[in-house]
Design an enzyme around this catalytic site. Structure first.
Site, mmCIF file in Angstrom:
data_model
loop_
_atom_site.group_PDB
_atom_site.id
_atom_site.type_symbol
_atom_site.label_atom_id
_atom_site.label_comp_id
_atom_site.label_asym_id
_atom_site.label_seq_id
_atom_site.Cartn_x
_atom_site.Cartn_y
_atom_site.Cartn_z
ATOM 1 N N ASP A 137 18.510 -22.395 -3.587
ATOM 2 C CA ASP A 137 17.466 -22.630 -2.564
ATOM 3 C C ASP A 137 16.138 -22.031 -2.995
ATOM 4 O O ASP A 137 15.086 -22.477 -2.550
ATOM 5 C CB ASP A 137 17.775 -21.933 -1.221
ATOM 6 C CG ASP A 137 19.179 -22.106 -0.755
ATOM 7 O OD1 ASP A 137 19.765 -23.158 -1.041
ATOM 8 O OD2 ASP A 137 19.696 -21.182 -0.077
ATOM 9 N N HIS B 287 20.914 -19.055 -0.979
ATOM 10 C CA HIS B 287 21.673 -19.368 -2.202
ATOM 11 C C HIS B 287 20.672 -19.317 -3.354
ATOM 12 O O HIS B 287 19.497 -19.654 -3.155
ATOM 13 C CB HIS B 287 22.210 -20.796 -2.229
ATOM 14 C CG HIS B 287 23.065 -21.236 -1.104
ATOM 15 N ND1 HIS B 287 22.586 -21.620 0.113
ATOM 16 C CD2 HIS B 287 24.411 -21.418 -1.039
ATOM 17 C CE1 HIS B 287 23.590 -22.004 0.896
ATOM 18 N NE2 HIS B 287 24.711 -21.889 0.233
HETATM 19 C C1 XLS Z 1 28.411 -25.226 4.485
HETATM 20 C C2 XLS Z 1 28.321 -23.777 4.601
HETATM 21 C C3 XLS Z 1 27.256 -23.130 3.740
HETATM 22 C C4 XLS Z 1 27.506 -21.655 3.639
HETATM 23 C C5 XLS Z 1 26.817 -20.974 2.509
HETATM 24 O O1 XLS Z 1 29.007 -25.905 5.303
HETATM 25 O O2 XLS Z 1 28.157 -23.449 5.936
HETATM 26 O O3 XLS Z 1 25.986 -23.407 4.237
HETATM 27 O O4 XLS Z 1 27.167 -21.003 4.819
HETATM 28 O O5 XLS Z 1 27.135 -21.510 1.287
#
Ligand code: XLS
Ligand code: NI
Ligand code: NI
Length: 433
Positions: A102, A99
């Protein structure tokens, strides 16, 4: 080189007899299964957020991990990237996912966020010229910052929609620049807590409009990757609009996007929705929207999205069976959307968790391939439906209620139930290892 991993060498396949903790026992990336190497079948990916941004917090306590890159400046962001690419190399993973939040420091406004993202993406691009690890997908974090507390695309405030749309544009640009294979939309805050303050019809329209804009922009910039929605029923909101694969398909149909968008299915989310992982995978395949997977597991007692590394071979076998039946991954892959437990403090825990997960998935995929090759399960399943291949079956399906009524009377149709043979099939599946 950082000294974070303290000399842990590249992990290689040593086979099941090895006593070394730092090796693969099942994952031999070059092993050919059903005409393809395991590397190409499984397409493993590390989730940047869980491995490098997660601080070890839980609802009752904050940071437990101590990482030299924790903080919010560009120098730390670059150290984080250096360490991440070192881990990719140690594990020899072909992919990673991220993301925006991150990888870059958080700015005070949109233009600072964008500037920070562009700088770190430049840094990633440079690192990727020296690395074998590619980008499986990028995504925008439209759920952590307080501005998203009432949703991103589905926010009652149009300015939040605008901020979100502009942020998605920057993240799609970043994903495109790094050659990402997919772009993911997970709508963590696209849902509601109480109907008392929610106009559900309007929010759903807004979500559809945003998705159309994303697809338009993808074509505008010539991004060849797949746009993926990641279904999840709840957490963080009480009612999430992308509940499960079936719900997402209805939504895509409604906004004429079923040929443009596929799904990224997460094991833990399937369980939260009251389904099995294989149910979600099989349904997506049948609907023609299977894209990619987030591989993790939930704690079955706590009933929450605990994002643990997979460790159950029979479970992942059934999942990969459905993936193989879908023809395997095209743009998709196996992203470990999994994080360490908060007591697993050591750098080596990051490596060992991935080794275990990669081995479990490799063993599962090999078992699934055997099951598919041998064909016993498919034969038994097909036998159950054999009547539909007969002239009689075809006629019934193409008939109407009146004609069927006459036929049932005329031929005195009086069906005898036939065993579903579930235990026999369960015994069969347990034979493949
Ligand atoms: C949260 C989600 C997130 C997505 C990406 O529960 O799994 O991590 O994979 O935003
Ligand atoms: Ni999740
Ligand atoms: Ni996920």
């Amino acid at each position: 080189m950082t000294d974070f991993f303290n000399g842990i060498p590249k992990i290689i396949y040593e086979g099941q007899e090895s006593d070394n903790d730092f090796c693969f026992r099942h994952y031999n990336p070059d092993e050919i299964v059903l005409g393809k190497s395991l590397r190409e079948h499984l397409k493993f990916s590390v989730a940047y957020w869980h491995s490098f941004a997660f601080e070890g917090g839980d609802p009752f306590g904050g940071q437990t991990f101590d990482r030299p890159w924790f903080g919010n400046d560009m120098k730390q962001a670059k150290l984080k990237a250096d360490t991440a690419f070192e881990m990719f190399n140690i594990l020899d993973v072909p992919f990673f996912c991220f993301h925006d939040a991150d990888v870059r420091p958080e700015g005070n406004n949109f233009s600072e966020n964008t500037k920070n993202l562009e700088e770190i993406i430049e840094y990633f691009a440079e690192k990727m010229t020296q690395s074998k690890t590619k980008l499986l997908w990028g995504t925008a974090n439209l759920f952590s910052n307080r501005r998203y507390m009432s949703g991103a695309a589905t926010n009652p405030d149009p300015d939040v929609f605008a901020f979100s749309a502009a942020t998605i544009k920057t993240c799609l640009d970043a994903t495109h620049k790094l050659g990402g294979k997919n772009y993911v939309l997970w709508g963590g805050r696209e849902g509601y807590e109480t109907l008392l303050n929610t106009d559900m019809g309007r929010e759903r329209e807004q979500a559809g409009r945003m998705l159309q804009m994303v697809v338009d922009y993808k074509h505008k910039i010539g991004f060849n990757g797949t746009i993926l929605i990641e279904p999840k029923p709840q957490e963080p909101t009480k009612h999430q609009y992308d509940y499960d694969v079936a719900t997402v398909y209805g939504f895509l149909k409604d906004f004429n996007l079923e040929d443009e968008v596929k799904v990224n299915i997460e094991q833990g989310h399937a369980i939260l929705a009251g389904h099995s992982f294989e149910h979600e995978l099989a349904l997506a395949r049948e609907l023609g929207i299977f894209g990619s997977i987030d591989m993790n597991r939930n704690d079955y007692q706590s009933g929450w999205d605990t994002d643990q590394f997979p460790n159950n071979i029979p479970e992942v076998t059934l999942a990969y069976y459905e993936v193989l039946k879908a023809g395997g991954f095209q743009n998709g892959g196996t992203n470990f959307d999994s994080k360490l437990r908060r007591q697993s403090l050591d750098p080596e825990d990051l490596i060992l968790s991935h080794i275990g997960a990669m081995d479990v998935c490799a063993a599962g995929l090999k078992a699934a391939a055997k099951m598919l090759e041998d064909g016993k399960l498919e034969t038994l399943r097909n036998e159950r439906y054999a009547g539909w291949n007969t002239q009689n079956g075809k006629e019934i399906l193409n008939s109407d209620l009146d004609a069927i009524y006459s036929k049932v009377l005329r031929e005195n149709i009086n069906p005898e139930p036939i065993s579903g043979r579930q235990e026999r099939l369960e015994n069969l599946v347990n034979r493949y290892k």
